[in-house]
Design a protein around this motif. Structure first.
Motif, PDB file in Angstrom:
ATOM      1  N   ILE A 366      34.630  32.317  33.245  1.00 34.77           N
ATOM      2  CA  ILE A 366      36.045  32.288  32.832  1.00 34.77           C
ATOM      3  C   ILE A 366      36.202  31.154  31.814  1.00 34.77           C
ATOM      4  O   ILE A 366      36.649  30.063  32.137  1.00 34.77           O
ATOM      5  N   ARG A 571      42.651  40.917  30.996  1.00 32.02           N
ATOM      6  CA  ARG A 571      42.079  39.642  31.408  1.00 32.02           C
ATOM      7  C   ARG A 571      42.463  38.554  30.405  1.00 32.02           C
ATOM      8  O   ARG A 571      42.532  38.808  29.201  1.00 32.02           O
ATOM      9  N   PHE A 575      37.831  35.491  29.941  1.00 35.91           N
ATOM     10  CA  PHE A 575      37.618  35.779  31.354  1.00 35.91           C
ATOM     11  C   PHE A 575      36.745  37.010  31.535  1.00 35.91           C
ATOM     12  O   PHE A 575      36.963  38.041  30.893  1.00 35.91           O
ATOM     13  N   PHE A 577      36.524  38.147  34.736  1.00 37.54           N
ATOM     14  CA  PHE A 577      37.232  38.865  35.798  1.00 37.54           C
ATOM     15  C   PHE A 577      38.729  38.635  35.672  1.00 37.54           C
ATOM     16  O   PHE A 577      39.196  37.905  34.803  1.00 37.54           O
ATOM     17  N   SER A 578      39.495  39.265  36.543  1.00 33.52           N
ATOM     18  CA  SER A 578      40.931  39.399  36.359  1.00 33.52           C
ATOM     19  C   SER A 578      41.697  38.122  36.687  1.00 33.52           C
ATOM     20  O   SER A 578      41.242  37.266  37.454  1.00 33.52           O
ATOM     21  N   ASP A 579      42.909  38.037  36.153  1.00 35.26           N
ATOM     22  CA  ASP A 579      43.799  36.930  36.486  1.00 35.26           C
ATOM     23  C   ASP A 579      44.231  37.019  37.945  1.00 35.26           C
ATOM     24  O   ASP A 579      44.458  35.990  38.593  1.00 35.26           O
TER      25      ASP A 579
END
Length: 653
Positions: A366, A571, A575, A577-579
């Protein structure tokens, strides 16, 4: 456009009260507890003893601060604000999560919970094998065999009812939304980053062996080519501490220690630890078959589901690192015996791994500038590494000089890892289906392997046939997969366990969240104080993907599974992966340090030694690699992060 934009600029949907939420929001997703469950078992157990941190930041100032941070996050998004303001907003987000999203299933009825067993040595100055006695006032906290905690209220943690748990069919979700149609790489990472994540996950949590009887049976569509019908998925092992007739929120047990103690290398039991040690100079065995037993005693680790080459490589690397630490400590303290060297080296090695994950792996995954500063501040503080190392701690708190060495804090709730933490770390798309192994010397191909050929006992054969330096070089110069829809490894959708059983891990990931009472995507966001997606189009940001989601979920947006929603959403910049997952991460990543006295009150010279603290401070993933494989130096020259792509030999592209 992601869920934040879909909710409307500057506005968040009004939160209904509890009764309205059960009627409107959770009923479609199957999480509202039946009326029959409203009795004392949903929290009627004996209250846990109070722990440190109760009343965390409850003043009027902090209430206003957190409210303003939430407003700015909803209006603009923390990731779109100038870095100083974004950092301030992240503090407010974490404050709110610490106060509202730590829930203790240990307060629910329990019979026969695990108790610490007397062990050798003084638990005040060493980590126990099973994780007990980390908190000396609450010895069983976080030990192996205790319950996973929750990041959602216990009233939202019921398993979905039988008719609901198959809606939509997990196999349908897997085939239509997960299947890798083409490999989508995560170009800023190398495959070691994917292997590292599994290395950590196997250290952090395990639900244990699923029972062979009474598995879930998954209906198959007429055109499904599943090779071994009917498809079955084993159930999660039962929580053996639940009393007979229990009908409350889902509880389950972590069979390994909850603490960040590198239990994958050292074991979570005295038996595993004895099997790992040589009995001389504090050192660990370097086994000809690649790694220590991971299932207890002399059990073959290669027969454990999920065992593969990436795990062998990192396990071997940090076993060697432990032994190198022993050599350093023995030179500094020649009078120490085997046990003393082992215990001190274990502390140093575990802390080094935690530091690498905090300041290297996570910033690589991230890499938003605001997130990177915040993550490094968890370890070094906002004063920065240079100032912290030159001047030492500046004050007692975590903000200026970081969490290591600050006071221990559980934030009012006994420490444990959580089911939601497990859920957001289901990142199987990182794993490629194919691997090209190449020579470090000239980048020439050695052989191309499929994931199946690198899993189970075959992993040990490859590790014996190809040098460790060539394996590390090959993983360091290839990309993992992006964590998005339609990028799930095909060989994990037809994963062959060492016992020969076939599993679709994408379908299993979907079913596990439903089975473990992890709310579906929109409700999960509400419970994390985030606006839900307002439409399939807003969630997916792509008309074709939105149409596929709408078809699979039959126009029922509230049915979208957590994993699917996280893989679909926009995202933040940098990133992987997701928020949504990030919200759980910013709560739990720092908590694993804050709650562990060996990273807080006992992160001190009297426990680690001066040599040990210097070892942790001086080393990185790259230095660990180069210590044991100095021939990797050309590939790592100028690479600032060991989880970023390395240089190819001879300038190969």
């Amino acid at each position: 456009m992601g869920p934040r934009e879909a909710a409307g600029a500057g506005t968040a949907p009004a939160r209904p009260d509890s009764a309205e939420r059960q009627a409107a929001d959770r009923t479609p997703t199957g999480h509202a507890p039946p009326a029959a469950r409203s009795g004392p078992q949903r929290g009627g157990g004996p209250a846990a003893k109070p722990v440190t941190g109760a009343g965390y930041r409850r003043s009027r100032f902090w209430a206003l601060y957190d409210a303003l941070a939430g407003l700015l996050d909803r209006r603009f998004g923390w990731d779109r604000l100038p870095t100083p303001l974004g950092l301030a907003v992240l503090v407010g987000i974490r404050n709110r999560l610490r106060k509202r999203n730590l829930h203790d299933p240990g307060r629910l009825p329990s019979v026969g919970p695990p108790r610490p067993a007397p062990g050798p040595g003084d638990p005040r100055v060493r980590r126990t094998a099973d994780g007990s006695c980390n908190d000396l006032d609450h010895p069983s906290m976080g030990m192996a065999g205790t319950r996973f905690g929750r990041n959602v209220p216990l009233d939202s943690a019921y398993a979905e009812p039988p008719g609901r748990i198959m809606t939509p069919n997990p196999r349908l979700v897997s085939r239509r939304l997960m299947t890798r149609t083409r490999f989508q790489p995560a170009g800023s990472l190398n495959v070691l980053a994917a292997a590292w994540l599994q290395f950590m996950i196997r250290d952090w949590f395990s639900h244990g062996r699923s029972p062979s009887e009474d598995p879930w049976t998954i209906p198959l569509e007429p055109d499904d080519d599943w090779p071994a019908p009917p498809m079955t998925i084993p159930r999660i092992p039962a929580d053996t501490t639940r009393p007979p007739g229990y009908d409350g929120p889902v509880t389950s047990l972590n069979t390994v220690s909850h603490w960040w103690d590198l239990s994958l290398v050292y074991g979570s039991s005295a038996e595993e630890q004895r099997a790992a040690r040589t009995g001389a100079d504090g050192k660990l065995r370097l086994r000809s078959r690649g790694t220590r037993p991971m299932a207890g005693g002399e059990a073959d680790p290669a027969m454990e589901p999920g065992f593969w080459l990436g795990l062998v490589m990192l396990h071997t690397l940090f076993t060697r690192e432990h032994n190198a630490i022993c050599d350093r400590l023995r030179a500094e303290y020649p009078g120490w015996g085997d046990d003393e060297l082992f215990e001190r080296a274990r502390l140093v090695n575990a802390a080094l791994v935690a530091k690498i994950h905090t300041v290297e792996w996570t910033p690589a995954v991230i890499s938003h500038p605001t997130a990177v500063i915040g993550l490094r501040a968890n370890w070094w503080g906002l004063a920065s590494e240079r100032i912290s190392r030159a001047l030492g701690r500046l004050g007692g708190g975590e903000v200026v000089s970081g969490i290591p060495g600050s006071p221990t804090d559980h934030f009012g709730v006994p420490y444990s890892l959580t089911e939601e933490f497990v859920a957001v770390y289901r990142m199987h798309p990182l794993i490629p289906d194919e691997y090209g192994l190449r020579s470090l010397g000239d980048d020439s191909p050695i052989r191309r392997y499929t994931l199946r050929e690198l899993s189970g006992p075959a992993a040990l054969e490859v590790a014996s046939a190809v040098s460790a330096a060539d394996l590390l070089y090959s993983f360091g110069t290839e990309h993992p997969g992006a964590i998005v829809l339609n990028n799930f490894p095909r060989l994990l959708q037809e994963f062959e366990r060492p016992d020969g059983r076939l599993m679709d891990l994408a379908a299993t990931d979907i079913l596990r969240c439903r089975e473990l009472g992890v709310p579906r995507y929109n409700e999960f966001r509400r419970l994390l104080h985030l606006p839900p997606a307002r439409s399939f189009e807003a969630l997916a940001g792509d008309p074709g993907l939105a149409a596929a989601l709408r078809e699979v979920y039959r126009d029922r947006l509230e049915d979208v599974d957590l994993t699917v929603g996280m893989f679909a959403e926009r995202r933040p910049e940098g990133f992987a992966f997701s928020d949504t997952a990030f919200r759980v991460f910013i709560l739990m990543a720092s908590r694993r340090l804050n709650s562990d006295r060996f990273f807080t009150a006992d992160y001190a010279e009297r426990i680690y030694t001066r040599a040990g603290l210097d070892w942790i401070a001086d080393n990185t993933m790259a230095s660990v690699l180069l210590r044991h494989h100095p021939e990797l130096r050309p590939a790592l020259r100028g690479v600032g992060n060991g989880f970023a792509p390395w240089h190819r030999a001879g300038g190969a592209g």
